[in-house]
Design an enzyme around this catalytic site. Structure first.
Site, PDB file in Angstrom:
ATOM      1  N   ILE A  48       0.484  -0.890   0.080  1.00 56.80           N
ATOM      2  CA  ILE A  48       0.254  -0.355   0.048  1.00 56.80           C
ATOM      3  C   ILE A  48       1.072   0.886   0.222  1.00 56.80           C
ATOM      4  O   ILE A  48       0.549   2.571  -0.718  1.00 56.80           O
ATOM      5  CB  ILE A  48      -0.734   0.160   1.095  1.00 56.80           C
ATOM      6  CG1 ILE A  48      -1.804  -0.942   1.124  1.00 56.80           C
ATOM      7  CG2 ILE A  48      -1.767   1.539   1.586  1.00 56.80           C
ATOM      8  CD1 ILE A  48      -2.845  -1.159   2.370  1.00 56.80           C
ATOM      9  N   SER A 172      -7.192   0.208   9.918  1.00 59.07           N
ATOM     10  CA  SER A 172      -7.924  -1.287   9.222  1.00 59.07           C
ATOM     11  C   SER A 172      -8.795  -1.358   9.595  1.00 59.07           C
ATOM     12  O   SER A 172      -9.538  -0.734  10.506  1.00 59.07           O
ATOM     13  CB  SER A 172      -6.499  -2.136  10.004  1.00 59.07           C
ATOM     14  OG  SER A 172      -7.930  -3.291   9.841  1.00 59.07           O
ATOM     15  N   TYR A 185      -3.547  -5.878  17.174  1.00 59.36           N
ATOM     16  CA  TYR A 185      -3.522  -5.862  16.387  1.00 59.36           C
ATOM     17  C   TYR A 185      -4.680  -4.672  16.630  1.00 59.36           C
ATOM     18  O   TYR A 185      -4.285  -3.129  16.010  1.00 59.36           O
ATOM     19  CB  TYR A 185      -2.709  -6.255  15.686  1.00 59.36           C
ATOM     20  CG  TYR A 185      -2.672  -5.359  13.744  1.00 59.36           C
ATOM     21  CD1 TYR A 185      -2.064  -5.239  12.992  1.00 59.36           C
ATOM     22  CD2 TYR A 185      -4.366  -5.988  13.048  1.00 59.36           C
ATOM     23  CE1 TYR A 185      -1.699  -4.360  11.958  1.00 59.36           C
ATOM     24  CE2 TYR A 185      -4.301  -5.473  11.658  1.00 59.36           C
ATOM     25  CZ  TYR A 185      -2.863  -4.544  10.755  1.00 59.36           C
ATOM     26  OH  TYR A 185      -3.745  -3.998  10.114  1.00 59.36           O
ATOM     27  N   LYS A 189      -4.752  -0.608  16.002  1.00 59.83           N
ATOM     28  CA  LYS A 189      -5.699   0.262  14.367  1.00 59.83           C
ATOM     29  C   LYS A 189      -6.542   1.041  14.868  1.00 59.83           C
ATOM     30  O   LYS A 189      -7.458   2.286  14.439  1.00 59.83           O
ATOM     31  CB  LYS A 189      -5.932  -0.931  13.674  1.00 59.83           C
ATOM     32  CG  LYS A 189      -4.369  -1.317  13.213  1.00 59.83           C
ATOM     33  CD  LYS A 189      -3.578  -0.376  12.561  1.00 59.83           C
ATOM     34  CE  LYS A 189      -2.479  -1.586  11.338  1.00 59.83           C
ATOM     35  NZ  LYS A 189      -1.653  -0.298  10.382  1.00 59.83           N
ATOM     36  N   THR A 220      -1.144  -7.935  -0.698  1.00 60.24           N
ATOM     37  CA  THR A 220      -0.070  -7.548  -0.993  1.00 60.24           C
ATOM     38  C   THR A 220       0.420  -8.239   0.366  1.00 60.24           C
ATOM     39  O   THR A 220       0.354  -9.248   0.591  1.00 60.24           O
ATOM     40  CB  THR A 220       0.932  -5.845   0.531  1.00 60.24           C
ATOM     41  OG1 THR A 220      -0.453  -7.012   1.273  1.00 60.24           O
ATOM     42  CG2 THR A 220      -0.841  -5.072   0.236  1.00 60.24           C
TER      43      THR A 220
HETATM   44  P1  NAP Z   1       3.435  -5.047   2.911  1.00 62.17           P
HETATM   45  O1  NAP Z   1       3.141  -5.056   1.785  1.00 62.17           O
HETATM   46  O2  NAP Z   1       4.159  -6.268   4.286  1.00 62.17           O
HETATM   47  O3  NAP Z   1       4.310  -3.463   3.242  1.00 62.17           O
HETATM   48  C1  NAP Z   1       5.430  -3.290   4.645  1.00 62.17           C
HETATM   49  C2  NAP Z   1       5.817  -2.404   3.951  1.00 62.17           C
HETATM   50  O4  NAP Z   1       6.372  -1.282   5.211  1.00 62.17           O
HETATM   51  C3  NAP Z   1       7.401  -2.478   3.269  1.00 62.17           C
HETATM   52  O5  NAP Z   1       7.808  -1.496   1.926  1.00 62.17           O
HETATM   53  C4  NAP Z   1       8.286  -2.640   4.394  1.00 62.17           C
HETATM   54  O6  NAP Z   1       9.570  -2.529   3.493  1.00 62.17           O
HETATM   55  C5  NAP Z   1       7.953  -1.855   5.027  1.00 62.17           C
HETATM   56  N1  NAP Z   1       7.901  -1.995   6.881  1.00 62.17           N
HETATM   57  C6  NAP Z   1       7.845  -3.177   7.415  1.00 62.17           C
HETATM   58  N2  NAP Z   1       7.560  -2.829   8.492  1.00 62.17           N
HETATM   59  C7  NAP Z   1       8.681  -1.371   9.165  1.00 62.17           C
HETATM   60  C8  NAP Z   1       8.799  -0.427   9.836  1.00 62.17           C
HETATM   61  N3  NAP Z   1       9.465  -1.069  10.765  1.00 62.17           N
HETATM   62  N4  NAP Z   1       8.991   0.784   9.591  1.00 62.17           N
HETATM   63  C9  NAP Z   1       9.721   1.159   8.403  1.00 62.17           C
HETATM   64  N5  NAP Z   1       8.796   0.113   7.344  1.00 62.17           N
HETATM   65  C10 NAP Z   1       8.749  -0.666   7.840  1.00 62.17           C
HETATM   66  O7  NAP Z   1       2.023  -3.932   3.856  1.00 62.17           O
HETATM   67  P2  NAP Z   1       0.382  -3.922   3.639  1.00 62.17           P
HETATM   68  O8  NAP Z   1      -0.450  -4.319   3.532  1.00 62.17           O
HETATM   69  O9  NAP Z   1       0.983  -2.711   2.422  1.00 62.17           O
HETATM   70  O10 NAP Z   1       0.311  -2.522   4.636  1.00 62.17           O
HETATM   71  C11 NAP Z   1       0.543  -0.954   4.808  1.00 62.17           C
HETATM   72  C12 NAP Z   1       0.129  -0.655   6.133  1.00 62.17           C
HETATM   73  O11 NAP Z   1      -1.431  -0.653   5.407  1.00 62.17           O
HETATM   74  C13 NAP Z   1       0.407  -1.018   7.650  1.00 62.17           C
HETATM   75  O12 NAP Z   1       0.246  -0.017   8.131  1.00 62.17           O
HETATM   76  C14 NAP Z   1      -0.840  -2.377   7.871  1.00 62.17           C
HETATM   77  O13 NAP Z   1      -0.951  -2.700   8.486  1.00 62.17           O
HETATM   78  C15 NAP Z   1      -2.035  -1.561   6.862  1.00 62.17           C
HETATM   79  N6  NAP Z   1      -2.720  -2.648   6.178  1.00 62.17           N
HETATM   80  C16 NAP Z   1      -2.894  -3.543   5.357  1.00 62.17           C
HETATM   81  C17 NAP Z   1      -4.059  -4.263   4.936  1.00 62.17           C
HETATM   82  C18 NAP Z   1      -3.670  -5.653   3.571  1.00 62.17           C
HETATM   83  O14 NAP Z   1      -4.603  -6.383   3.622  1.00 62.17           O
HETATM   84  N7  NAP Z   1      -2.874  -5.732   3.314  1.00 62.17           N
HETATM   85  C19 NAP Z   1      -5.264  -4.246   5.710  1.00 62.17           C
HETATM   86  C20 NAP Z   1      -5.424  -2.759   6.641  1.00 62.17           C
HETATM   87  C21 NAP Z   1      -4.466  -2.017   7.088  1.00 62.17           C
HETATM   88  P3  NAP Z   1      10.388  -3.225   4.816  1.00 62.17           P
HETATM   89  O15 NAP Z   1      10.710  -4.624   4.948  1.00 62.17           O
HETATM   90  O16 NAP Z   1      11.772  -3.020   3.415  1.00 62.17           O
HETATM   91  O17 NAP Z   1      10.708  -1.833   5.963  1.00 62.17           O
END
Ligand code: NAP
Length: 280
Positions: A48, A172, A185, A189, A220
């Site tokens: 995201i 979330s 978690y 959120k 993701t």
């Molecule tokens: P993702 O695809 O796993 O990407 C996570 C990104 O964050 C990567 O660039 C990772 O790179 C970086 N990262 C992880 N831990 C970090 C830290 N401590 N400091 C800085 N960067 C960090 O995750 P996503 O699904 O896009 O999720 C992004 C956000 O959306 C999160 O807050 C998650 O809770 C929220 N969310 C996601 C979903 C879903 O279904 N995907 C639903 C609701 C909410 P590195 O490994 O290089 O750090």
């Protein structure tokens, strides 16, 4: 320009990356609605956050991408620069104060101020119940998901003043409807919804708006355990009539809008991008 406006209205104009335009209430801005703005996006080398970084840059902002791993930052910067977008990057683990300092310094290299902060980085180290979470797990979840956005904003604030800035926190739908297997978690959120409202109130006198993106299940790496699970998917299809999992790009347009002048009277709001609204 007239031709572009006509095509745009007919839905036939597709801006190429780096030449993104959005029609505002009164005009089309050829350089994009976020032109001359500097945006910082955490956790923006994948998923995201990466889609948000790309979209903000397509809409004209200079974007500073960041995440924990140098190789991921290098890849994201090279990819987006290869699309003709104005992007730089640095390593930043959001829970580390010295990394946040470096991120602020990197952002200030581009013109001396910051207009947009998107706090996207989030973790969930435990699939399990709230009471099953150890102190270490609690510390990690609360540090990265809740404390880091507030602390980073504190560091950035002196550089955001007098610029009519925008802050986006990423929550979330687990904040509205907790999932039984995502105990701590869920709590983190939900805390972000409170943080959004409190910061919106505190920063309104500075003309800085604070809003919250609330994703549902978005395809993701983070959500693989869900969307690769057949039982989950079948149940999901029954309840979510759009019949698909969300894509990171589905979140990016909303963030760009919330950061833009078109949203200048919206603050303290949380908006779900979930294929269905689970809030009243
Ligand atoms: P993702 O695809 O796993 O990407 C996570 C990104 O964050 C990567 O660039 C990772 O790179 C970086 N990262 C992880 N831990 C970090 C830290 N401590 N400091 C800085 N960067 C960090 O995750 P996503 O699904 O896009 O999720 C992004 C956000 O959306 C999160 O807050 C998650 O809770 C929220 N969310 C996601 C979903 C879903 O279904 N995907 C639903 C609701 C909410 P590195 O490994 O290089 O750090």
């Amino acid at each position: 320009m007239l031709r572009a406006v006509t095509l745009f209205r007919r839905g036939l104009f597709r801006p190429s990356p780096g030449l993104s335009v959005r029609m505002t209430s009164s005009e089309i801005t050829p350089k994009g609605i976020l032109a001359n703005q500097v945006a910082v996006v955490t956790g923006s080398t994948d998923g995201i956050g990466f889609a948000i970084a790309r979209r903000l840059a397509q809409d004209g902002a200079h974007v500073v991408v960041s995440s924990r791993k140098q190789q991921n930052v290098d890849w994201a910067v090279a990819t987006l620069q290869g699309e003709g977008l104005s992007v730089t990057g640095t390593v930043c683990h959001v829970a580390k104060a010295e990394d946040r300092e470096r991120l602020v310094a990197k952002a200030l290299e581009h013109g001396g101020g910051i207009d947009i902060l998107v706090c996207n980085a989030g973790v969930n180290p435990l699939v399990g119940s709230t009471l099953g979470a150890s102190e270490q797990v609690w510390d990690k979840i609360l540090s990265v998901n809740v404390k880091a956005p507030a602390l980073l904003l504190r560091q950035l604030l002196p550089h955001m003043e007098n610029r009519r800035g925008a802050v986006i926190l990423v929550s979330s739908t687990a904040a509205y409807t907790p999932r039984v297997d995502l105990g701590a978690y869920n709590v983190s959120k939900t805390a972000l919804l409170g943080l959004t409202r409190t910061l919106a109130l505190e920063l309104a006198p500075k003309d800085i708006r604070v809003n919250c993106l609330v994703p549902g299940v978005i395809e993701t790496n983070f959500s693989k355990v869900l969307h690769k699970n057949e039982t989950f998917w079948n149940n999901y299809k029954e309840n979510y009539q759009l019949q698909r999992i969300g894509r990171p790009e589905d979140c990016a347009g909303l963030v760009s809008f919330l950061c833009s002048p078109d949203a200048s009277y919206i603050t303290g709001e949380n908006i779900a991008v979930a294929g269905l609204s689970s809030r009243l």
